[in-house]
Structure formats: C-alpha cells, structure tokens
Scaffold this motif. Structure first.
Motif, PDB file in Angstrom:
ATOM      1  N   THR A  26       7.319  -8.764  -4.521  1.00  0.00           N
ATOM      2  CA  THR A  26       8.055  -7.841  -5.475  1.00  0.00           C
ATOM      3  C   THR A  26       7.159  -6.758  -5.852  1.00  0.00           C
ATOM      4  OG1 THR A  26       9.579  -9.462  -6.104  1.00  0.00           O
ATOM      5  CG2 THR A  26       9.434  -7.215  -7.488  1.00  0.00           C
ATOM      6  N   ARG A  27       5.696  -6.873  -6.349  1.00  0.00           N
ATOM      7  CA  ARG A  27       4.864  -6.210  -6.591  1.00  0.00           C
ATOM      8  C   ARG A  27       4.516  -5.298  -5.325  1.00  0.00           C
ATOM      9  NH1 ARG A  27      -0.029  -8.520  -9.030  1.00  0.00           N
ATOM     10  NH2 ARG A  27      -0.766  -6.356  -9.264  1.00  0.00           N
ATOM     11  N   ILE A  28       4.290  -5.770  -4.259  1.00  0.00           N
ATOM     12  CA  ILE A  28       3.958  -4.966  -2.917  1.00  0.00           C
ATOM     13  C   ILE A  28       5.066  -4.095  -2.574  1.00  0.00           C
ATOM     14  CG2 ILE A  28       3.542  -5.280  -0.460  1.00  0.00           C
ATOM     15  CD1 ILE A  28       2.317  -8.098  -1.218  1.00  0.00           C
ATOM     16  N   SER A  29       6.196  -4.542  -2.600  1.00  0.00           N
ATOM     17  CA  SER A  29       7.514  -3.577  -2.552  1.00  0.00           C
ATOM     18  C   SER A  29       7.364  -2.550  -3.394  1.00  0.00           C
ATOM     19  CB  SER A  29       8.844  -4.825  -2.375  1.00  0.00           C
ATOM     20  OG  SER A  29       9.669  -3.803  -2.200  1.00  0.00           O
ATOM     21  N   SER A  30       7.163  -2.869  -4.654  1.00  0.00           N
ATOM     22  CA  SER A  30       7.426  -1.808  -5.713  1.00  0.00           C
ATOM     23  C   SER A  30       6.222  -0.674  -5.398  1.00  0.00           C
ATOM     24  CB  SER A  30       7.094  -2.186  -6.899  1.00  0.00           C
ATOM     25  OG  SER A  30       8.403  -3.007  -7.150  1.00  0.00           O
ATOM     26  N   ALA A  31       5.215  -1.267  -4.943  1.00  0.00           N
ATOM     27  CA  ALA A  31       3.702  -0.388  -4.579  1.00  0.00           C
ATOM     28  C   ALA A  31       3.819   0.563  -3.562  1.00  0.00           C
ATOM     29  CB  ALA A  31       2.443  -1.057  -4.691  1.00  0.00           C
ATOM     30  N   ILE A  32       4.428   0.032  -2.445  1.00  0.00           N
ATOM     31  CA  ILE A  32       4.268   0.682  -1.374  1.00  0.00           C
ATOM     32  C   ILE A  32       5.695   1.570  -0.824  1.00  0.00           C
ATOM     33  CG2 ILE A  32       2.617  -0.786  -0.223  1.00  0.00           C
ATOM     34  CD1 ILE A  32       4.824  -1.936   1.493  1.00  0.00           C
ATOM     35  N   GLY A  33       6.870   1.039  -1.758  1.00  0.00           N
ATOM     36  CA  GLY A  33       7.987   1.711  -1.521  1.00  0.00           C
ATOM     37  C   GLY A  33       8.170   3.036  -1.656  1.00  0.00           C
ATOM     38  N   PRO A  34       7.368   3.815  -2.496  1.00  0.00           N
ATOM     39  CA  PRO A  34       7.408   5.310  -2.488  1.00  0.00           C
ATOM     40  C   PRO A  34       6.709   5.916  -1.558  1.00  0.00           C
ATOM     41  CG  PRO A  34       6.617   4.414  -4.421  1.00  0.00           C
ATOM     42  CD  PRO A  34       6.937   3.239  -3.703  1.00  0.00           C
ATOM     43  N   ALA A  35       5.496   5.296  -0.898  1.00  0.00           N
ATOM     44  CA  ALA A  35       5.223   5.643   0.472  1.00  0.00           C
ATOM     45  C   ALA A  35       6.202   5.887   1.698  1.00  0.00           C
ATOM     46  CB  ALA A  35       4.218   4.843   1.071  1.00  0.00           C
ATOM     47  N   PHE A  36       7.290   4.766   1.534  1.00  0.00           N
ATOM     48  CA  PHE A  36       8.182   4.834   2.689  1.00  0.00           C
ATOM     49  C   PHE A  36       9.316   5.902   2.350  1.00  0.00           C
ATOM     50  CE2 PHE A  36       6.260   0.906   3.637  1.00  0.00           C
ATOM     51  CZ  PHE A  36       6.570   0.730   5.088  1.00  0.00           C
ATOM     52  N   GLU A  37       9.759   5.832   0.969  1.00  0.00           N
ATOM     53  CA  GLU A  37      10.463   6.889   0.633  1.00  0.00           C
ATOM     54  C   GLU A  37       9.949   8.212   0.928  1.00  0.00           C
ATOM     55  OE1 GLU A  37      11.361   5.759  -3.333  1.00  0.00           O
ATOM     56  OE2 GLU A  37      12.428   3.855  -2.829  1.00  0.00           O
ATOM     57  N   GLY A  38       8.906   8.594   0.666  1.00  0.00           N
ATOM     58  CA  GLY A  38       8.328   9.898   0.779  1.00  0.00           C
ATOM     59  C   GLY A  38       8.391  10.517   2.444  1.00  0.00           C
ATOM     60  N   PHE A  39       8.293   9.359   3.281  1.00  0.00           N
ATOM     61  CA  PHE A  39       8.251   9.664   4.746  1.00  0.00           C
ATOM     62  C   PHE A  39       9.668   9.639   5.353  1.00  0.00           C
ATOM     63  CE2 PHE A  39       3.554   8.692   4.214  1.00  0.00           C
ATOM     64  CZ  PHE A  39       3.002   9.848   5.305  1.00  0.00           C
TER      65      PHE A  39
END
Length: 65
Positions: A26-39
């Motif tokens: 869950t922490r990984i998903s929360s941490a890298i999620g914004p990068a995916f949303e930004g792209f």
C-alpha cells in the motif's frame, strides 16, 4: 499504464525477490501513484517503466556514515 494497486505490486515484488506485506504494498502504491497520474496525459506515447519492487528494501536500509 495505470497506477498500480497494492494487489498488483505484491507479485511484482515477489518475483523481484523482495516480498512485501500488504502494508508495504500500500505504501509503494501511494508513493509511486502520483508519478503515474502525472504521466496519464501522455500514457501510451512513450516507454515508461517503474520498478516498485525494491522500495521496501530501500526504505529499511541503514545509511553508513
């Protein structure tokens, strides 16, 4: 590519040899999620690969001084 969920991250981490529990996934998903949303606006127009599998390992390493 869409934002990875914890359910998707767990097997990726396991295959990479760094199994993680539900909390870390869950922490990984929360941490890298914004990068995916930004792209998201350019998704599919360029190769993009993130490796979340070692996130838990990197977070637990002690820094040598």
């Amino acid at each position: 590519m869409t934002r990875p969920t914890p359910k998707e991250i767990k097997p990726i981490a396991h295959i990479a040899g760094v199994p993680v529990d539900d909390e870390i996934a869950t922490r990984i998903s929360s941490a890298i999620g914004p990068a995916f949303e930004g792209f998201a606006a350019i998704a599919g127009t360029m190769p993009f690969d993130l490796e979340p599998a070692t996130y838990g390992l990197a977070q637990t390493q002690k820094v040598s001084k």
